[in-house]
Design a protein around this motif. Structure first.
Motif, mmCIF file in Angstrom:
data_model
loop_
_atom_site.group_PDB
_atom_site.id
_atom_site.type_symbol
_atom_site.label_atom_id
_atom_site.label_comp_id
_atom_site.label_asym_id
_atom_site.label_seq_id
_atom_site.Cartn_x
_atom_site.Cartn_y
_atom_site.Cartn_z
ATOM 1 N N ASN A 265 0.834 -1.189 0.000
ATOM 2 C CA ASN A 265 0.000 0.000 0.000
ATOM 3 C C ASN A 265 0.878 1.253 0.000
ATOM 4 O O ASN A 265 1.989 1.247 0.565
ATOM 5 N N TYR A 266 0.391 2.310 -0.614
ATOM 6 C CA TYR A 266 1.157 3.558 -0.673
ATOM 7 C C TYR A 266 1.596 4.027 0.717
ATOM 8 O O TYR A 266 2.743 4.457 0.907
ATOM 9 N N ALA A 267 0.718 3.894 1.710
ATOM 10 C CA ALA A 267 1.007 4.417 3.049
ATOM 11 C C ALA A 267 2.186 3.730 3.716
ATOM 12 O O ALA A 267 2.790 4.279 4.636
ATOM 13 N N GLU A 268 2.539 2.526 3.267
ATOM 14 C CA GLU A 268 3.662 1.804 3.879
ATOM 15 C C GLU A 268 4.878 1.748 2.955
ATOM 16 O O GLU A 268 5.836 1.027 3.224
ATOM 17 N N LEU A 282 1.886 16.815 -1.363
ATOM 18 C CA LEU A 282 1.818 15.729 -2.344
ATOM 19 C C LEU A 282 1.483 14.409 -1.642
ATOM 20 O O LEU A 282 0.700 13.607 -2.150
ATOM 21 N N TYR A 283 2.057 14.223 -0.460
ATOM 22 C CA TYR A 283 1.798 13.001 0.310
ATOM 23 C C TYR A 283 0.297 12.852 0.581
ATOM 24 O O TYR A 283 -0.301 11.805 0.310
ATOM 25 N N PHE A 284 -0.317 13.899 1.143
ATOM 26 C CA PHE A 284 -1.736 13.822 1.475
ATOM 27 C C PHE A 284 -2.614 13.779 0.229
ATOM 28 O O PHE A 284 -3.653 13.109 0.202
ATOM 29 N N THR A 285 -2.209 14.486 -0.820
ATOM 30 C CA THR A 285 -2.968 14.453 -2.071
ATOM 31 C C THR A 285 -2.985 13.044 -2.651
ATOM 32 O O THR A 285 -4.026 12.547 -3.090
ATOM 33 N N THR A 286 -1.832 12.387 -2.645
ATOM 34 C CA THR A 286 -1.743 11.015 -3.152
ATOM 35 C C THR A 286 -2.565 10.074 -2.297
ATOM 36 O O THR A 286 -3.266 9.194 -2.804
ATOM 37 N N LEU A 287 -2.507 10.274 -0.987
ATOM 38 C CA LEU A 287 -3.261 9.434 -0.046
ATOM 39 C C LEU A 287 -4.759 9.527 -0.324
ATOM 40 O O LEU A 287 -5.465 8.512 -0.403
ATOM 41 N N LEU A 288 -5.231 10.748 -0.530
ATOM 42 C CA LEU A 288 -6.665 10.956 -0.780
ATOM 43 C C LEU A 288 -7.081 10.462 -2.157
ATOM 44 O O LEU A 288 -8.250 10.159 -2.385
ATOM 45 N N GLY A 289 -6.124 10.390 -3.090
ATOM 46 C CA GLY A 289 -6.433 9.970 -4.450
ATOM 47 C C GLY A 289 -6.414 8.469 -4.659
ATOM 48 O O GLY A 289 -6.686 7.987 -5.769
ATOM 49 N N LEU A 290 -6.100 7.704 -3.623
ATOM 50 C CA LEU A 290 -6.074 6.248 -3.755
ATOM 51 C C LEU A 290 -7.486 5.696 -3.978
ATOM 52 O O LEU A 290 -8.461 6.285 -3.510
ATOM 53 N N PRO A 291 -7.609 4.567 -4.679
ATOM 54 C CA PRO A 291 -8.910 3.915 -4.802
ATOM 55 C C PRO A 291 -9.484 3.640 -3.411
ATOM 56 O O PRO A 291 -8.723 3.460 -2.443
ATOM 57 N N ALA A 292 -10.795 3.591 -3.300
ATOM 58 C CA ALA A 292 -11.462 3.484 -1.999
ATOM 59 C C ALA A 292 -10.919 2.352 -1.131
ATOM 60 O O ALA A 292 -10.651 2.539 0.063
ATOM 61 N N SER A 293 -10.743 1.170 -1.723
ATOM 62 C CA SER A 293 -10.286 0.028 -0.932
ATOM 63 C C SER A 293 -8.859 0.226 -0.424
ATOM 64 O O SER A 293 -8.544 -0.076 0.730
ATOM 65 N N GLU A 294 -7.987 0.783 -1.298
ATOM 66 C CA GLU A 294 -6.603 1.020 -0.898
ATOM 67 C C GLU A 294 -6.521 2.136 0.135
ATOM 68 O O GLU A 294 -5.695 2.090 1.059
ATOM 69 N N LYS A 295 -7.387 3.158 -0.027
ATOM 70 C CA LYS A 295 -7.384 4.257 0.937
ATOM 71 C C LYS A 295 -7.821 3.767 2.314
ATOM 72 O O LYS A 295 -7.268 4.187 3.337
ATOM 73 N N ALA A 296 -8.784 2.858 2.342
ATOM 74 C CA ALA A 296 -9.253 2.311 3.615
ATOM 75 C C ALA A 296 -8.120 1.567 4.328
ATOM 76 O O ALA A 296 -7.939 1.691 5.546
ATOM 77 N N ILE A 297 -7.343 0.804 3.557
ATOM 78 C CA ILE A 297 -6.212 0.073 4.128
ATOM 79 C C ILE A 297 -5.142 1.052 4.615
ATOM 80 O O ILE A 297 -4.565 0.880 5.687
ATOM 81 N N ALA A 298 -4.894 2.102 3.821
ATOM 82 C CA ALA A 298 -3.896 3.105 4.189
ATOM 83 C C ALA A 298 -4.256 3.769 5.510
ATOM 84 O O ALA A 298 -3.412 3.925 6.399
ATOM 85 N N PHE A 299 -5.530 4.143 5.663
ATOM 86 C CA PHE A 299 -5.981 4.793 6.889
ATOM 87 C C PHE A 299 -5.885 3.829 8.075
ATOM 88 O O PHE A 299 -5.580 4.233 9.196
ATOM 89 N N LYS A 300 -6.128 2.553 7.833
ATOM 90 C CA LYS A 300 -6.016 1.544 8.890
ATOM 91 C C LYS A 300 -4.565 1.445 9.356
ATOM 92 O O LYS A 300 -4.290 1.370 10.559
ATOM 93 N N MET A 301 -3.638 1.457 8.408
ATOM 94 C CA MET A 301 -2.218 1.390 8.749
ATOM 95 C C MET A 301 -1.782 2.627 9.526
ATOM 96 O O MET A 301 -1.032 2.536 10.502
#
Length: 342
Positions: A265-268, A282-301
């Motif tokens: 995942n991008y967040a890791e 750019l970090y937060f913009t990329t984080l918010l631009g992730l597909p819904a499922s990947e963003k959910a995993i990123a936020f969990k991490m």
């Protein structure tokens, strides 16, 4: 993945020999039965004895000055998410160690006898550990400290009452201790987290001790070189020099993903760390631009690492510098954790 490269300490805890450091790496075996112990290994051998590691490292220091490191320590700590992909912790981590030591070798911008450096030029020994304990510098221990101080004082008062040095109600003091134990903000299995307590869950990680000199004791190979991969003219000759840490960290991450079929995942990712340091927006913009499922995993991490998720901007308008500054400290802590950083 969290990877650190540290030079041998000169003076203080460690002497000129590698003995103290090797003994430190043997600490976990002291509490284990013979069949459960982990042994040192290298690129081609297993079950190498500690005394042989010390001899190999200590004898491989030709022409190094007294104040120069004789060896380096590399610690490789996969995250809980990464460890779940392993079928057999010990064997899989040995396989991974041998793979990333190839990456380590190729990250040197050096030649030996006109040939690029390979893992055969690297003298190293590694050891797998499966336990970690909370340190006094850990957030959980620090934030529990005020409770620990009060509990210690109450216990001292109880001893004084028992010895006749103080008057008081022991039963009442014990009740106060139980209350403080339960109120401490950080608990594990119903107990207040204290320094020295073993961390729960899979804590497998790798320690690697790498000689400063190559296997033939002729060339100095420092991953702590001040020079990045570059070329310089010395005595009329073009000389390669330096170690590319950025390349090593990138390769190590990619090697894990390819070896174990891990979808990162991008967040890791190492890229996210670099984005955050160089360009937080750019970090937060990329984080918010992730597909819904990947963003959910990123936020969990991120949440698992202690980042205040509720404060992360949910749209581009909220990506104000004030918000980013507020979050920066929390994300810095997460990036240093084993979950999302190298």
């Amino acid at each position: 993945m969290y990877i650190s490269i540290t030079a041998q300490k000169l003076g203080g805890d460690y002497s000129q020999s590698s003995t103290d450091f090797v003994e430190y790496l043997e600490k976990e075996n002291q509490s284990l039965e013979q069949e459960s112990q982990e042994h040192f290994f290298n690129q081609y051998g297993d079950e190498i004895e500690a005394k042989d590691v010390v001899k190999e490292i200590d004898d491989n220091t030709a022409k190094l000055k007294k104040k120069e490191p004789k060896f380096y320590s590399i610690t490789v700590s996969p995250s809980q998410f990464e460890l779940r992909k392993l079928q057999n912790n010990s064997e899989d981590l040995k396989k991974y160690t041998r793979a990333i030591m190839n990456d380590y070798a190729t990250s040197f911008n050096r030649d030996i006898n006109g040939k690029p450096i390979t893992v055969d030029d690297i003298k190293y020994f590694a050891k797998i550990e499966h336990q970690r304990t909370f340190k006094g510098t850990d957030k959980q221990v620090r934030e529990n400290q005020p409770f620990a101080t009060k509990i210690l004082q109450l216990k001292q008062d109880i001893r004084k009452i028992e010895n006749g040095q103080l008057e008081g109600d022991i039963k009442k003091l014990k009740f106060q201790i139980s209350k403080l134990e339960a109120e401490a903000p950080h608990q594990q299995n119903g107990k207040r987290i204290v320094q020295g307590m073993k961390k729960e869950g899979n804590q497998s990680h790798i320690h690697i001790i790498v000689s400063r000199k190559d296997t033939f004791n002729s060339v100095s190979l420092s991953p702590g070189s001040k020079h990045k991969a570059s070329e310089v003219v010395m005595h009329g000759k073009l000389v390669k020099r330096g170690f590319d840490r950025d390349s090593f960290f990138t390769k190590a991450e990619s090697t894990f993903d390819k070896t174990f079929g891990y979808k990162r995942n991008y967040a890791e990712s190492y890229k996210s760390k670099k984005d955050f340091i160089k360009n937080p927006k750019l970090y937060f913009t990329t984080l918010l631009g992730l597909p819904a499922s990947e963003k959910a995993i990123a936020f969990k991490m991120l949440a698992k690492s202690g980042v205040p998720i509720a404060s992360i901007p949910t749209n581009q308008v909220q990506l104000a510098l004030k918000t980013i500054r507020y979050l920066k400290r929390g994300v810095e802590v997460a990036i240093k954790s084993g979950s999302i950083g190298i």
